[in-house]
Design a protein around this motif. Structure first.
Motif, PDB file in Angstrom:
ATOM      1  N   ASP A 126       0.802  -1.222   0.000  1.00 45.53           N
ATOM      2  CA  ASP A 126       0.000   0.000   0.000  1.00 45.53           C
ATOM      3  C   ASP A 126       0.837   1.276   0.000  1.00 45.53           C
ATOM      4  O   ASP A 126       0.300   2.365  -0.237  1.00 45.53           O
ATOM      5  CB  ASP A 126      -0.935   0.011   1.213  1.00 45.53           C
ATOM      6  CG  ASP A 126      -2.109  -0.939   1.037  1.00 45.53           C
ATOM      7  OD1 ASP A 126      -2.275  -1.473  -0.067  1.00 45.53           O
ATOM      8  OD2 ASP A 126      -2.850  -1.155   2.016  1.00 45.53           O
ATOM      9  N   ALA A 127       2.133   1.158   0.266  1.00 44.69           N
ATOM     10  CA  ALA A 127       2.987   2.356   0.281  1.00 44.69           C
ATOM     11  C   ALA A 127       3.044   3.039  -1.079  1.00 44.69           C
ATOM     12  O   ALA A 127       3.290   4.247  -1.166  1.00 44.69           O
ATOM     13  CB  ALA A 127       4.398   1.990   0.734  1.00 44.69           C
ATOM     14  N   THR A 128       2.799   2.276  -2.163  1.00 39.50           N
ATOM     15  CA  THR A 128       2.826   2.860  -3.512  1.00 39.50           C
ATOM     16  C   THR A 128       1.527   2.558  -4.268  1.00 39.50           C
ATOM     17  O   THR A 128       1.523   2.431  -5.486  1.00 39.50           O
ATOM     18  CB  THR A 128       4.026   2.325  -4.321  1.00 39.50           C
ATOM     19  OG1 THR A 128       3.968   0.893  -4.362  1.00 39.50           O
ATOM     20  CG2 THR A 128       5.334   2.762  -3.687  1.00 39.50           C
ATOM     21  N   LEU A 231       5.007  11.063  -1.026  1.00 35.84           N
ATOM     22  CA  LEU A 231       5.841  10.235  -1.876  1.00 35.84           C
ATOM     23  C   LEU A 231       6.005   8.857  -1.247  1.00 35.84           C
ATOM     24  O   LEU A 231       6.193   8.739  -0.035  1.00 35.84           O
ATOM     25  CB  LEU A 231       7.222  10.883  -2.068  1.00 35.84           C
ATOM     26  CG  LEU A 231       7.232  12.305  -2.611  1.00 35.84           C
ATOM     27  CD1 LEU A 231       8.652  12.842  -2.642  1.00 35.84           C
ATOM     28  CD2 LEU A 231       6.596  12.364  -3.998  1.00 35.84           C
ATOM     29  N   GLY A 232       5.959   7.815  -2.070  1.00 37.84           N
ATOM     30  CA  GLY A 232       6.125   6.454  -1.582  1.00 37.84           C
ATOM     31  C   GLY A 232       7.118   5.685  -2.445  1.00 37.84           C
ATOM     32  O   GLY A 232       7.270   5.973  -3.636  1.00 37.84           O
ATOM     33  N   SER A 252       5.688   6.132  -6.028  1.00 38.17           N
ATOM     34  CA  SER A 252       4.388   6.767  -6.240  1.00 38.17           C
ATOM     35  C   SER A 252       4.418   8.190  -5.714  1.00 38.17           C
ATOM     36  O   SER A 252       5.281   8.569  -4.912  1.00 38.17           O
ATOM     37  CB  SER A 252       3.282   5.982  -5.531  1.00 38.17           C
ATOM     38  OG  SER A 252       3.443   6.055  -4.121  1.00 38.17           O
ATOM     39  N   ALA A 253       3.457   8.987  -6.164  1.00 37.83           N
ATOM     40  CA  ALA A 253       3.299  10.355  -5.686  1.00 37.83           C
ATOM     41  C   ALA A 253       1.815  10.690  -5.658  1.00 37.83           C
ATOM     42  O   ALA A 253       1.053  10.298  -6.558  1.00 37.83           O
ATOM     43  CB  ALA A 253       4.047  11.340  -6.585  1.00 37.83           C
ATOM     44  N   ALA A 265       1.884   6.213 -10.160  1.00 42.37           N
ATOM     45  CA  ALA A 265       2.867   5.241  -9.678  1.00 42.37           C
ATOM     46  C   ALA A 265       3.552   4.582 -10.869  1.00 42.37           C
ATOM     47  O   ALA A 265       2.973   4.470 -11.960  1.00 42.37           O
ATOM     48  CB  ALA A 265       2.200   4.178  -8.802  1.00 42.37           C
ATOM     49  N   PHE A 266       4.783   4.145 -10.634  1.00 37.49           N
ATOM     50  CA  PHE A 266       5.569   3.435 -11.640  1.00 37.49           C
ATOM     51  C   PHE A 266       6.318   2.313 -10.948  1.00 37.49           C
ATOM     52  O   PHE A 266       6.785   2.474  -9.811  1.00 37.49           O
ATOM     53  CB  PHE A 266       6.569   4.374 -12.320  1.00 37.49           C
ATOM     54  CG  PHE A 266       7.520   3.666 -13.245  1.00 37.49           C
ATOM     55  CD1 PHE A 266       7.149   3.375 -14.553  1.00 37.49           C
ATOM     56  CD2 PHE A 266       8.775   3.274 -12.807  1.00 37.49           C
ATOM     57  CE1 PHE A 266       8.011   2.706 -15.406  1.00 37.49           C
ATOM     58  CE2 PHE A 266       9.658   2.614 -13.648  1.00 37.49           C
ATOM     59  CZ  PHE A 266       9.276   2.322 -14.963  1.00 37.49           C
ATOM     60  N   GLN A 267       6.423   1.157 -11.613  1.00 30.67           N
ATOM     61  CA  GLN A 267       7.217   0.087 -11.028  1.00 30.67           C
ATOM     62  C   GLN A 267       7.840  -0.793 -12.108  1.00 30.67           C
ATOM     63  O   GLN A 267       7.301  -0.944 -13.211  1.00 30.67           O
ATOM     64  CB  GLN A 267       6.405  -0.762 -10.054  1.00 30.67           C
ATOM     65  CG  GLN A 267       5.498  -1.803 -10.663  1.00 30.67           C
ATOM     66  CD  GLN A 267       4.896  -2.740  -9.617  1.00 30.67           C
ATOM     67  OE1 GLN A 267       5.127  -2.611  -8.414  1.00 30.67           O
ATOM     68  NE2 GLN A 267       4.104  -3.698 -10.068  1.00 30.67           N
TER      69      GLN A 267
END
Length: 322
Positions: A126-128, A231-232, A252-253, A265-267
């Protein structure tokens, strides 16, 4: 913003307080009964990597919940809740129990039993993940039923969580109870929160045809709250018994623009077997009234052409909380 946390008496605050519009009724001096819920209409366009596209206007899983909280004395408070899911469009007539739990909290912390969020998901995934439905791929974790969870008090910014899932759903070769162990720690200072968590996935697939343990998942995450911007970042390693280990690295932002949030978010998903993926998603919501907002989201999951699953999702929806 979605990613709050700090110990947060997660379940007690999460049920009736999941809706700021919950109806609270005092019953006697020490007992409060609550009624709460959500209505979630949405329109979704999904493009499949295998060419199968779907357009759908439906209910995303509306719920109505009932909760009770009672002060027991000596600084102890007990609570319970049950939530029922239904489709308000009438596409089916089923009303099913969606979640339920019982817990006790006080100076010692909190103990909760039932359908409880996996602590790995709470602290790492959940942080991002600020999304309603366009969430990027996450780790495969222990199922969130039959949980027993302990949340520690806050020790000057440090807190920990320990959780187990106990199941007796087994296959023909295994007749014993099976356990999963999840644990996490959180340290918060100033506007920064650091997390680490572990899930040994000892009963991950126990709700399927049989018991099948998996290798563990470990992860770390950080959340920085800069008032109007959050921000995560997270990194997780998922070991798999078949040898196809997967790493997730994401950021994420979330920007609070006053009447709602803009978020993205991007991963990178790195696999030992198969193609790596670069995934992204973004969205926005707008507050129409207290407890009533609309949102729009887009997600791209970088699947290989021909794979099963959703490659892109576009969605608009409403959330009404009461």
């Amino acid at each position: 913003m979605k990613n709050m946390s700090k110990l947060a008496l997660v379940v007690a605050a999460g049920m009736a307080a999941s809706s700021a519009q919950a109806i609270d009724m005092e019953v006697g001096e020490n007992t409060v009964l609550s009624v709460y819920g959500e209505v979630l209409p949405r329109f979704t366009i999904e493009e499949g990597a295998d060419g199968n596209d779907t357009d759908e206007f439906t209910d995303d899983g509306s719920i109505v919940g009932f909760a009770a909280e009672r002060e027991l004395g000596n600084g102890l408070t007990a609570y319970t809740y049950i939530e029922f899911a239904y489709n308000f469009f009438g596409e089916d007539s089923d009303v099913e129990r969606d979640a339920s739990a019982f817990g006790l909290y006080g100076d010692f912390g909190e103990v909760a039993l039932g359908d409880i969020d996996n602590v790995f998901e709470d602290l790492i995934t959940d942080a991002t993940d600020p999304f309603e439905n366009a969430s990027l791929d996450g780790e495969s974790l222990t199922s969130e039923d039959k949980m027993i969870t302990y949340y520690s008090p806050d020790f000057g910014g440090f807190a920990y969580r320990v959780q187990t899932r106990i199941t007796d759903e087994t296959d023909s070769d295994q007749d014993d109870l099976e356990l999963s162990l999840m644990a996490g720690i959180e340290y918060s200072f100033d506007n920064i929160s650091l997390h680490a968590a572990y899930d040994n996935r000892g009963s991950e697939n126990a709700l399927d045809s049989g018991f099948d343990s998996e290798d563990p998942v470990v992860g770390v995450a950080a959340v920085i709250d800069l008032d109007v911007v959050e921000l995560g970042a997270r990194y997780a390693m998922q070991g798999n018994a078949d040898g196809n280990d997967i790493d997730y690295a994401g950021v994420s932002a979330v920007f609070d623009y006053g009447n709602g949030d803009l978020y993205a978010a991007f991963q990178e998903v790195s696999k030992d077997v198969g193609e790596d993926q670069s995934q992204f998603a973004f969205g926005a919501n707008f507050d129409l009234a207290d407890g009533f907002y609309m949102y729009a989201e887009y997600g791209s999951y970088d699947l290989v052409t021909g794979d099963d699953g959703t490659d892109t999702i576009t969605e608009v929806g409403l959330v009404y909380e009461y």
